[in-house]
Design a protein around this motif. Structure first.
Motif, PDB file in Angstrom:
ATOM      1  N   LYS A 209     -20.273  75.947   9.631  1.00  0.00           N
ATOM      2  CA  LYS A 209     -20.702  76.632   8.398  1.00  0.00           C
ATOM      3  C   LYS A 209     -20.034  75.966   7.200  1.00  0.00           C
ATOM      4  O   LYS A 209     -18.906  75.451   7.313  1.00  0.00           O
ATOM      5  CB  LYS A 209     -20.279  78.099   8.450  1.00  0.00           C
ATOM      6  CG  LYS A 209     -20.988  78.882   9.544  1.00  0.00           C
ATOM      7  CD  LYS A 209     -20.911  80.384   9.263  1.00  0.00           C
ATOM      8  CE  LYS A 209     -21.489  81.184  10.404  1.00  0.00           C
ATOM      9  NZ  LYS A 209     -20.588  81.197  11.582  1.00  0.00           N
ATOM     10  N   VAL A 210     -20.731  76.005   6.080  1.00  0.00           N
ATOM     11  CA  VAL A 210     -20.189  75.457   4.839  1.00  0.00           C
ATOM     12  C   VAL A 210     -18.781  76.015   4.609  1.00  0.00           C
ATOM     13  O   VAL A 210     -18.566  77.223   4.774  1.00  0.00           O
ATOM     14  CB  VAL A 210     -21.117  75.808   3.647  1.00  0.00           C
ATOM     15  CG1 VAL A 210     -20.421  75.551   2.317  1.00  0.00           C
ATOM     16  CG2 VAL A 210     -22.407  74.999   3.734  1.00  0.00           C
ATOM     17  N   GLY A 211     -17.869  75.147   4.256  1.00  0.00           N
ATOM     18  CA  GLY A 211     -16.492  75.560   3.986  1.00  0.00           C
ATOM     19  C   GLY A 211     -15.568  75.383   5.177  1.00  0.00           C
ATOM     20  O   GLY A 211     -14.347  75.414   5.035  1.00  0.00           O
ATOM     21  N   GLU A 212     -16.148  75.175   6.375  1.00  0.00           N
ATOM     22  CA  GLU A 212     -15.300  75.012   7.560  1.00  0.00           C
ATOM     23  C   GLU A 212     -14.774  73.578   7.670  1.00  0.00           C
ATOM     24  O   GLU A 212     -15.401  72.634   7.202  1.00  0.00           O
ATOM     25  CB  GLU A 212     -16.086  75.362   8.836  1.00  0.00           C
ATOM     26  CG  GLU A 212     -16.308  76.865   8.988  1.00  0.00           C
ATOM     27  CD  GLU A 212     -16.989  77.240  10.296  1.00  0.00           C
ATOM     28  OE1 GLU A 212     -16.696  78.348  10.785  1.00  0.00           O
ATOM     29  OE2 GLU A 212     -17.801  76.450  10.819  1.00  0.00           O
ATOM     30  N   THR A 213     -13.644  73.468   8.334  1.00  0.00           N
ATOM     31  CA  THR A 213     -13.112  72.145   8.641  1.00  0.00           C
ATOM     32  C   THR A 213     -13.411  71.848  10.105  1.00  0.00           C
ATOM     33  O   THR A 213     -13.161  72.683  10.980  1.00  0.00           O
ATOM     34  CB  THR A 213     -11.596  72.080   8.384  1.00  0.00           C
ATOM     35  OG1 THR A 213     -11.384  72.346   7.001  1.00  0.00           O
ATOM     36  CG2 THR A 213     -11.038  70.707   8.715  1.00  0.00           C
ATOM     37  N   VAL A 214     -13.991  70.675  10.328  1.00  0.00           N
ATOM     38  CA  VAL A 214     -14.415  70.272  11.667  1.00  0.00           C
ATOM     39  C   VAL A 214     -13.475  69.171  12.156  1.00  0.00           C
ATOM     40  O   VAL A 214     -13.154  68.251  11.410  1.00  0.00           O
ATOM     41  CB  VAL A 214     -15.866  69.739  11.622  1.00  0.00           C
ATOM     42  CG1 VAL A 214     -16.303  69.211  12.989  1.00  0.00           C
ATOM     43  CG2 VAL A 214     -16.822  70.817  11.129  1.00  0.00           C
ATOM     44  N   ARG A 215     -13.066  69.290  13.415  1.00  0.00           N
ATOM     45  CA  ARG A 215     -12.253  68.221  14.017  1.00  0.00           C
ATOM     46  C   ARG A 215     -12.998  67.701  15.242  1.00  0.00           C
ATOM     47  O   ARG A 215     -13.353  68.482  16.127  1.00  0.00           O
ATOM     48  CB  ARG A 215     -10.881  68.749  14.410  1.00  0.00           C
ATOM     49  CG  ARG A 215     -10.000  67.697  15.101  1.00  0.00           C
ATOM     50  CD  ARG A 215      -8.674  68.282  15.552  1.00  0.00           C
ATOM     51  NE  ARG A 215      -7.757  68.509  14.448  1.00  0.00           N
ATOM     52  CZ  ARG A 215      -6.873  69.518  14.389  1.00  0.00           C
ATOM     53  NH1 ARG A 215      -6.813  70.398  15.367  1.00  0.00           N
ATOM     54  NH2 ARG A 215      -6.063  69.652  13.357  1.00  0.00           N
ATOM     55  N   LEU A 216     -13.241  66.408  15.262  1.00  0.00           N
ATOM     56  CA  LEU A 216     -13.910  65.788  16.405  1.00  0.00           C
ATOM     57  C   LEU A 216     -12.888  64.988  17.206  1.00  0.00           C
ATOM     58  O   LEU A 216     -12.221  64.107  16.655  1.00  0.00           O
ATOM     59  CB  LEU A 216     -15.029  64.849  15.944  1.00  0.00           C
ATOM     60  CG  LEU A 216     -16.146  65.449  15.085  1.00  0.00           C
ATOM     61  CD1 LEU A 216     -17.123  64.349  14.654  1.00  0.00           C
ATOM     62  CD2 LEU A 216     -16.890  66.552  15.839  1.00  0.00           C
ATOM     63  N   TYR A 217     -12.783  65.322  18.484  1.00  0.00           N
ATOM     64  CA  TYR A 217     -11.988  64.485  19.388  1.00  0.00           C
ATOM     65  C   TYR A 217     -12.948  63.440  19.938  1.00  0.00           C
ATOM     66  O   TYR A 217     -13.775  63.736  20.802  1.00  0.00           O
ATOM     67  CB  TYR A 217     -11.388  65.333  20.510  1.00  0.00           C
ATOM     68  CG  TYR A 217     -10.392  66.343  19.998  1.00  0.00           C
ATOM     69  CD1 TYR A 217      -9.121  65.933  19.602  1.00  0.00           C
ATOM     70  CD2 TYR A 217     -10.717  67.689  19.885  1.00  0.00           C
ATOM     71  CE1 TYR A 217      -8.194  66.857  19.113  1.00  0.00           C
ATOM     72  CE2 TYR A 217      -9.807  68.611  19.397  1.00  0.00           C
ATOM     73  CZ  TYR A 217      -8.551  68.186  19.012  1.00  0.00           C
ATOM     74  OH  TYR A 217      -7.640  69.101  18.527  1.00  0.00           O
ATOM     75  N   MET A 218     -12.880  62.248  19.371  1.00  0.00           N
ATOM     76  CA  MET A 218     -13.816  61.186  19.708  1.00  0.00           C
ATOM     77  C   MET A 218     -13.181  60.223  20.699  1.00  0.00           C
ATOM     78  O   MET A 218     -12.063  59.752  20.477  1.00  0.00           O
ATOM     79  CB  MET A 218     -14.192  60.376  18.460  1.00  0.00           C
ATOM     80  CG  MET A 218     -14.960  61.136  17.401  1.00  0.00           C
ATOM     81  SD  MET A 218     -16.589  61.710  17.942  1.00  0.00           S
ATOM     82  CE  MET A 218     -17.301  60.216  18.598  1.00  0.00           C
ATOM     83  N   GLY A 219     -13.921  59.900  21.732  1.00  0.00           N
ATOM     84  CA  GLY A 219     -13.434  58.889  22.664  1.00  0.00           C
ATOM     85  C   GLY A 219     -14.498  57.842  22.884  1.00  0.00           C
ATOM     86  O   GLY A 219     -15.670  58.042  22.538  1.00  0.00           O
TER      87      GLY A 219
END
Ligand code: HEM
Ligand code: CU
Length: 445
Positions: A209-219
């Motif tokens: 949702k707008v305003g959220e912080t997203v963290r991607l664990y990318m491998g």
């Protein structure tokens, strides 16, 4: 670091990740990981036999903190055909655990390690032929959080890129076997996130949702390509470069090496469908390396005035070009000398047989019989030829040990079977029988 208490680790299939460690003390964590070889769908109508850690590609996500003591249980499901093991890049020790964890179908191996360094680490199978095990999907991520945990964010996801090599070109229907030649040339038919085309697109898109912080664990499991990871329409506020401590800020595209990772964070300010790609862009639009993050919420016309529409990229993505077919290798019809046969046979053994019978023909106890000094092999070349042409099942005795398993028939030409068996007979103390294409042909009748 003091270790308090013990529990079983929560494992998750992608794109989910287990709960953050928070400020818990270091503890003993029991990881129960089951290897499964299973059929899955690469893209509509195209099937692939995946080899998996925990039933998913990438394998189950493991979440730990610095100082944890891990008791790792690696189980190889009895329905599987092959031995496997695990090399975790988070392990300090011989082979990252590989040597201690080689496990035959229907067996379990246990080993222990202490996680010393925080970071996001790749794990993968390291059983010969290593490239093939990784290419079939045997990789995943283990996160080691620092003391006190990573700063909390609103959404966390697990995404891993991988390249796949199939006999048929992109989209060819039916079960597509692994293609060793394409893998050696590093020419994949598929480059995908989370094991298949569309795993995190359309209805499977990641959401925020707008305003959220997203963290991607990318491998990036590879086995070959490195990823130029980019999200179309977003700028990464923070990137833990290569999954380590160093943080870069305001990044457009981050490199993720094969066998490496990155932790990517950004706040989503406006709604829309943001496209995750490997910016080696043919891979995204023609080979599958395309995912979606759908963000809902209030528009902010100051930040972005227009409307981002889903579908802008799809017509292109849907219009998959078929890669031109490679030239068929023409088989030589000229009779080979013995050294030529042995040389060619060695190459075939190294791509076909050694997955099971192992590099020195030693086999794997209780799973695959030895070809080294094998009385069964040496007693009867016709029977050995039959085994390769038609496969072999039922109880046999090799060097005094009973085995009752299944060897799949090998789809090889008369020449190839003659060469590989001549190589096997000439190696590891066997009786140097020379097998000719005519002898193989006679057994086909
Ligand atoms: C048995 C050769 C590929 C699994 C055998 C035997 C031979 C042989 C001569 C008889 C027993 C012995 O002498 O030890 C070959 C050759 C291969 C090949 C030349 C490659 C062209 C494979 C592969 C697998 C496999 C890829 C596993 C997927 C087995 C098993 C048996 C066996 C399980 C025992 C079958 C039973 O219990 O009846 N192989 N093999 N082999 N092989 Fe292979
Ligand atoms: Cu494996």
């Amino acid at each position: 670091i003091k270790v308090e208490g013990q529990k079983e680790a929560e494992l998750t299939a992608p794109p989910m990740v287990p709960k953050p460690v928070g400020d818990r003390p270091a503890m003993r964590l029991v990881v129960n990981m089951e290897i499964k070889e299973q059929e899955g769908e690469m893209v509509d109508g195209t099937k692939y036999i995946y080899w998996t850690f925990g039933g998913s590609v990438p394998g189950s996500f493991i979440r730990t903190r610095v100082g944890d003591e891990i008791e790792f249980h690696l189980k190889n499901h009895p329905d599987n055909k092959l031995p496997h093991n695990i090399d975790l890049h988070a392990v300090t020790g011989q082979g990252g655990g590989a040597a201690s964890s080689i496990v035959a179908p229907g067996h379990e191996k246990v080993f222990n390690f202490k996680v010393l360094n925080p970071g996001l680490y790749v794990y993968h199978c390291a059983t010969a032929p290593v490239g093939m095990h990784i290419a079939n999907g045997m990789y995943g991520l283990i996160l080691v959080e620092p003391e006190g945990g990573l700063p909390p964010v609103d959404k966390e996801f697990y995404v891993m890129q991988g390249d796949f090599y199939t006999k048929g070109s992109y989209g060819e229907q039916g079960i597509q076997p692994f293609d060793m030649n394409k893998a050696l040339k590093e020419e994949p038919d598929y480059v995908v996130f989370n094991g298949k085309v569309g795993s995190i697109a359309g209805d499977n898109a990641l959401t925020a949702k707008v305003g959220e912080t997203v963290r991607l664990y990318m491998g990036n499991g590879g086995p070959n390509l490195l990823s130029s990871f980019h999200v179309i329409g977003e700028i990464f506020d923070k990137v833990h470069i290569e999954g380590g401590d160093a943080i870069n800020t305001n990044v457009q595209t981050t490199l993720i090496p094969a066998g490496g990772s990155a932790i990517v964070e950004f706040k989503v300010d406006v709604p829309g469908t943001f496209i995750l790609v490997d910016h080696s862009i043919f891979r995204a639009f023609n080979k599958g390396a395309l995912g979606m993050l759908k963000v809902t919420g209030e528009e902010n016309k100051k930040i972005y005035s227009g409307t981002t529409q889903e579908g802008i990229y799809l017509p292109e993505g849907g219009n998959i070009q078929n890669m031109p077919e490679g030239e068929k290798v023409t088989k030589s019809t000229v009779a080979k000398t013995l050294p030529e046969q042995i040389k060619s046979g060695k190459a075939i053994f190294g791509t076909t047989c050694f997955a099971c019978h192992q590099s020195e023909g030693q086999g794997v106890p209780n799973a695959f019989p030895p070809l080294a000094k094998s009385d069964y092999l040496n007693a009867d070349p016709k029977r050995a030829i039959q085994a390769v042409i038609r496969g072999l099942s039922g109880e046999i005795t090799v060097n005094g040990k009973k085995i009752n398993s299944v060897m799949p028939s090998q789809n090889l030409s008369d020449d190839e079977i003659a060469d590989v068996l001549t190589y096997v007979y000439s190696s590891w103390g066997n009786n140097k029988t020379v097998v000719t294409p005519a002898m193989v042909k006679a057994q086909r009748k």
